[in-house]
Motif scaffolding. Sequence first.
Motif, mmCIF file in Angstrom:
data_model
loop_
_atom_site.group_PDB
_atom_site.id
_atom_site.type_symbol
_atom_site.label_atom_id
_atom_site.label_comp_id
_atom_site.label_asym_id
_atom_site.label_seq_id
_atom_site.Cartn_x
_atom_site.Cartn_y
_atom_site.Cartn_z
ATOM 1 N N ARG A 195 -8.190 -30.295 18.709
ATOM 2 C CA ARG A 195 -6.942 -29.995 19.420
ATOM 3 C C ARG A 195 -5.986 -31.179 19.325
ATOM 4 N N LEU A 196 -6.533 -32.383 19.404
ATOM 5 C CA LEU A 196 -5.694 -33.580 19.344
ATOM 6 C C LEU A 196 -5.232 -33.900 17.924
ATOM 7 N N ASP A 197 -6.092 -33.658 16.960
ATOM 8 C CA ASP A 197 -5.806 -34.020 15.573
ATOM 9 C C ASP A 197 -6.199 -32.851 14.664
ATOM 10 N N PRO A 198 -5.389 -31.799 14.657
ATOM 11 C CA PRO A 198 -5.763 -30.590 13.918
ATOM 12 C C PRO A 198 -5.719 -30.727 12.398
ATOM 13 N N VAL A 199 -5.298 -31.866 11.891
ATOM 14 C CA VAL A 199 -5.239 -32.039 10.438
ATOM 15 C C VAL A 199 -6.349 -32.947 9.914
ATOM 16 N N TYR A 200 -7.342 -33.216 10.743
ATOM 17 C CA TYR A 200 -8.458 -34.060 10.334
ATOM 18 C C TYR A 200 -9.605 -33.160 9.861
ATOM 19 N N GLU A 201 -9.665 -32.971 8.557
ATOM 20 C CA GLU A 201 -10.637 -32.053 7.955
ATOM 21 C C GLU A 201 -12.084 -32.339 8.349
ATOM 22 N N PRO A 202 -12.559 -33.598 8.339
ATOM 23 C CA PRO A 202 -13.953 -33.841 8.720
ATOM 24 C C PRO A 202 -14.306 -33.323 10.126
ATOM 25 N N ALA A 203 -13.350 -33.342 11.050
ATOM 26 C CA ALA A 203 -13.630 -32.836 12.398
ATOM 27 C C ALA A 203 -13.866 -31.329 12.364
ATOM 28 N N TRP A 204 -13.063 -30.623 11.580
ATOM 29 C CA TRP A 204 -13.264 -29.175 11.464
ATOM 30 C C TRP A 204 -14.619 -28.862 10.832
ATOM 31 N N LEU A 209 -17.313 -29.591 13.335
ATOM 32 C CA LEU A 209 -17.297 -28.543 14.357
ATOM 33 C C LEU A 209 -17.954 -27.269 13.834
ATOM 34 N N ALA A 210 -17.699 -26.929 12.582
ATOM 35 C CA ALA A 210 -18.336 -25.747 11.982
ATOM 36 C C ALA A 210 -19.854 -25.900 12.007
ATOM 37 N N GLY A 211 -20.350 -27.071 11.644
ATOM 38 C CA GLY A 211 -21.789 -27.323 11.671
ATOM 39 C C GLY A 211 -22.365 -27.232 13.077
ATOM 40 N N LEU A 212 -21.622 -27.715 14.052
ATOM 41 C CA LEU A 212 -22.077 -27.629 15.445
ATOM 42 C C LEU A 212 -22.126 -26.173 15.914
ATOM 43 N N TYR A 213 -21.104 -25.410 15.544
ATOM 44 C CA TYR A 213 -21.111 -23.991 15.893
ATOM 45 C C TYR A 213 -22.320 -23.291 15.273
ATOM 46 N N GLU A 214 -22.648 -23.655 14.045
ATOM 47 C CA GLU A 214 -23.824 -23.055 13.400
ATOM 48 C C GLU A 214 -25.098 -23.406 14.172
ATOM 49 N N LYS A 215 -25.159 -24.633 14.677
ATOM 50 C CA LYS A 215 -26.350 -25.049 15.427
ATOM 51 C C LYS A 215 -26.537 -24.256 16.719
ATOM 52 N N ARG A 236 -14.477 -23.585 9.378
ATOM 53 C CA ARG A 236 -14.481 -23.892 7.938
ATOM 54 C C ARG A 236 -13.174 -23.460 7.280
ATOM 55 N N GLN A 237 -12.638 -22.331 7.708
ATOM 56 C CA GLN A 237 -11.344 -21.878 7.181
ATOM 57 C C GLN A 237 -10.238 -22.850 7.568
ATOM 58 N N GLN A 238 -10.290 -23.356 8.793
ATOM 59 C CA GLN A 238 -9.311 -24.350 9.228
ATOM 60 C C GLN A 238 -9.419 -25.618 8.379
ATOM 61 N N ALA A 239 -10.644 -26.036 8.111
ATOM 62 C CA ALA A 239 -10.854 -27.229 7.277
ATOM 63 C C ALA A 239 -10.260 -27.017 5.894
ATOM 64 N N GLU A 240 -10.482 -25.852 5.333
ATOM 65 C CA GLU A 240 -9.945 -25.549 4.003
ATOM 66 C C GLU A 240 -8.416 -25.510 4.027
ATOM 67 N N VAL A 270 -6.441 -27.120 6.089
ATOM 68 C CA VAL A 270 -5.979 -28.507 6.228
ATOM 69 C C VAL A 270 -6.052 -29.210 4.882
ATOM 70 N N LYS A 271 -7.154 -29.024 4.202
ATOM 71 C CA LYS A 271 -7.349 -29.659 2.893
ATOM 72 C C LYS A 271 -6.265 -29.199 1.916
ATOM 73 N N THR A 272 -5.971 -27.918 1.923
ATOM 74 C CA THR A 272 -4.958 -27.363 1.018
ATOM 75 C C THR A 272 -3.576 -27.914 1.347
ATOM 76 N N VAL A 273 -3.232 -27.926 2.631
ATOM 77 C CA VAL A 273 -1.910 -28.421 3.040
ATOM 78 C C VAL A 273 -1.745 -29.885 2.663
ATOM 79 N N TRP A 274 -2.758 -30.714 2.959
ATOM 80 C CA TRP A 274 -2.640 -32.133 2.660
ATOM 81 C C TRP A 274 -2.668 -32.398 1.166
ATOM 82 N N ALA A 275 -3.413 -31.624 0.414
ATOM 83 C CA ALA A 275 -3.420 -31.791 -1.044
ATOM 84 C C ALA A 275 -2.045 -31.457 -1.599
ATOM 85 N N THR A 276 -1.412 -30.418 -1.060
ATOM 86 C CA THR A 276 -0.068 -30.030 -1.491
ATOM 87 C C THR A 276 0.941 -31.109 -1.164
#
Length: 170
Positions: free
Chosen positions: A124-133, A136-142, A153-157, A159-165
């Motif tokens: 929520r504080l840093d929505p563009v930090y891909e490693p956090a997403w 979080l996906a791994g924690l949700y899986e647990k 995972r979709q959010q991470a992707e 973010v990755k796409t936006v920052w790569a662009t």
Amino acid sequence: RLILFVPILGIAFFLAYGSIKIFQSDIRHNLAIYYAKSEKWDYAIREFEKEEPGAGTYIMSRYFLGNVYNDRGGPGDYERALQQYREVRSMAPDYVQVHFQEALALERLNRIPEAVERMERQVRLDPVYEPAWLRLAGLYEKIGDIEKAKSARQQAEAVKTVWATKKLSK
């Protein structure tokens, strides 16, 4: 005149002493960072613990001290890391990366629901930090929440796409 001289001298001495202590704290801070990066954990801890409350680097030193404990990972270190991160949050509730690091320590202690809570705060504080997403996906899986894991995972992707662009357009 002597009556004015003594208090003025006292104030000057107090200000000079305080300035020296804060300067020493800054030096200790940088030395502690060097030791931490060199994985000389005990030296880093010793220097971070000497930092003066009130110094400009004090909050940061509590955060880095937590990271030292989190990285070292010895007996009781994750609990010590959590203590440091909570101290940071008490002084600066949304300090950069504190929620991420706290979630890592909680995950290592297998306190997954609490780790999820901290990582949700991080994104929520840093929505563009891909490693956090991704974390979080791994924690949700647990905890078995596959839908939330997929969404993270979709959010991470995204973010990755936006920052790569953005990097390509510079």
